[in-house]
Design an enzyme around this catalytic site. Sequence first.
Site, PDB file in Angstrom:
ATOM      1  N   PRO A   1       0.801  -1.312   0.129  1.00 42.41           N
ATOM      2  CG  PRO A   1      -0.615  -1.597   1.399  1.00 42.41           C
ATOM      3  CD  PRO A   1       0.538  -2.251   1.102  1.00 42.41           C
ATOM      4  CB  CYS A   2       1.377   3.931  -2.386  1.00 44.95           C
ATOM      5  SG  CYS A   2      -0.264   4.137  -2.956  1.00 44.95           S
ATOM      6  CG  ASN A   3      -2.941   3.540   2.059  1.00 47.23           C
ATOM      7  OD1 ASN A   3      -2.537   2.967   1.165  1.00 47.23           O
ATOM      8  ND2 ASN A   3      -4.316   3.858   2.470  1.00 47.23           N
TER       9      ASN A   3
END
EC number: 2.1.1.37
Length: 606
Positions: free
Chosen positions: A565-567
């Site tokens: 995830p790149c959150n």
Amino acid sequence: QDKNFSEEDSDNIDWDTEDELEIQDPPFSSCRDLRTTGQHAINGDGETSSSSVPGQSQFIQKFLVMGFPEESIAKAIEQNGENSDLVLDALLTFKAIEDSPEEQPSASPHLEPCINSDDSSSEYNENFLDDVYEEDSWSSDSDYCTNAAKQFYLKEESSSLSEQEQTLLCLANMGYSVEEVSIAMERCGPEASLDVLTDCIDAAQKARAEDPYLPEDVKPKLNDISNGSVGYKKRKIFNQLCESKKQRAIFDEETIRLPKPMIGFGVPTESVPAMVQRTLPDQAFGPPFFYYENVALAPKGVWDTISRFLYDIEPEFVDSKYFCAAARKRGYIHNLPIKNRFPLLPLPPRTINEALPLTKKWWPSWDPRTKLNCLQTAIGSARLTDRIRKAVEAFDGEPPMRVQQYVLDQCRKWNLVWVGRNKVAPLEPDEVEMLLGFPKNHTRGGGISRTDRYKSLGNSFQVDTVAYHLSVLKDMFPNGMNVLSLFSGIGGAEVALHRLGIRLNNVVSVEISEVNRNIVRSWWEQTNQRGNLIDFDDVQQLNGDRLEQLIDSFGGFDLLIGGSPCNNLAGSNRVSRDGLEGKESSLFYDYVRILDLVKSIMSRHR
């Protein structure tokens, strides 16, 4: 969030964004500069009016651009006349009073500058696809504040002043006395930034207020200092006016410098100047092959860390605009060969008009876009598209430049396309699927809402880009592959391998979203896959024992692929952009853990 809520149901859906932009919907109807062009003017609800007062509007517009409400501007002008300094001082005072919790318990309305052709510093210019969030686009924090302050407070009369005189005048216009400013500049030095100078002045004010030997009649009142009626409060408001772009400057300063053009080790549509070669460290060689993906524009040092944990392999940065009609800047680290790659055929359309030919008829000559921005998890609202229609329809022929600029800014931010006379609309889910290389209706049906479709697609691979990198595997595995797919999403890796003609013998898919798992399962069945699809919902549950069982059952993995995830990495995250230490993006270390376990178990089996 209600999973069954569609975009049309509400304009206030809390969308997740995972890439370069923070998407907003600035109020169009409050922009005075769009009301006073030519013979007609647009009023707040989009209707036309035949009267305007150009001189007064220009004076008012200067303060509208700063974000002050029109009612406050009118009140300040009524009290002080058309004296810029007095009006600005009054506006800052009004705002300070509004924001004081004792007098204004409710939150003050969001201040948002209008857009016009003269004063706009739009971040969505013609070089948007290449330049957004590049490190060179912005100066440091102190430089930014200094430049913004001059823009807000000095205007054209400061052009003949020295840098030091401009800073002094700027601070004086913010409400500080010339004596205070001069003393602060002497103490802090002529090169000191505005933040340093204002901190120095505020500290001096507080020290004077607490000095027991200073006569009471010359002391600044403590209430005035804490409430900021002269210094602190005005500085706070100034910082609020600058905050959005100041934060943007901070994030941009923390991104690594990326190659231009962003074509990695080569793309099929661009020539590479010289033969690209690379040498992998011994420990990087498989089995298995592995492939890791994430946003290219991560905070400073993130890709260095990712590379260090993945055997010091050099990242390959690629913008998918070289493969399709939409930009998508990503970094890839892998141990795949880079020679003898080939693209998926037929080559996908690479311009908007080629990808969406029905839009060509309605595309205005003043919209120069040929590529879409990165496809996000959100779309523009019906309210926004209606506002744009009213703005364009208010003028005979081409709208004036300032209206064109506003419309183009919104079209670039929201990927709006022309679907009729003066009508723009967001992309439909099936159009997004096509641009990302997925089969039509890949995310449709099965109880999946439009909201979920956009969200799932916005977080996916661009299939043509990934397939180009994976194409080297086709001749290496003529009898098919066993794949461990981490953070599978909607199955971009599986779709890419299938479109390359590589048989999927066994796929272990790990994806936390039930919606996405259902999409992958449905695709698996509809494409008549003959292999086995085994899914898990949490990478953290994939421990050594479970991996040992899986490897024992079918002899190991040929490819481990995924993007964590790149959150906490994406530039759109203004709250928790904590890099690889963030709650979601720290799952990268589970990718590393699982890769190391697979390599270790498979080496023992050999």
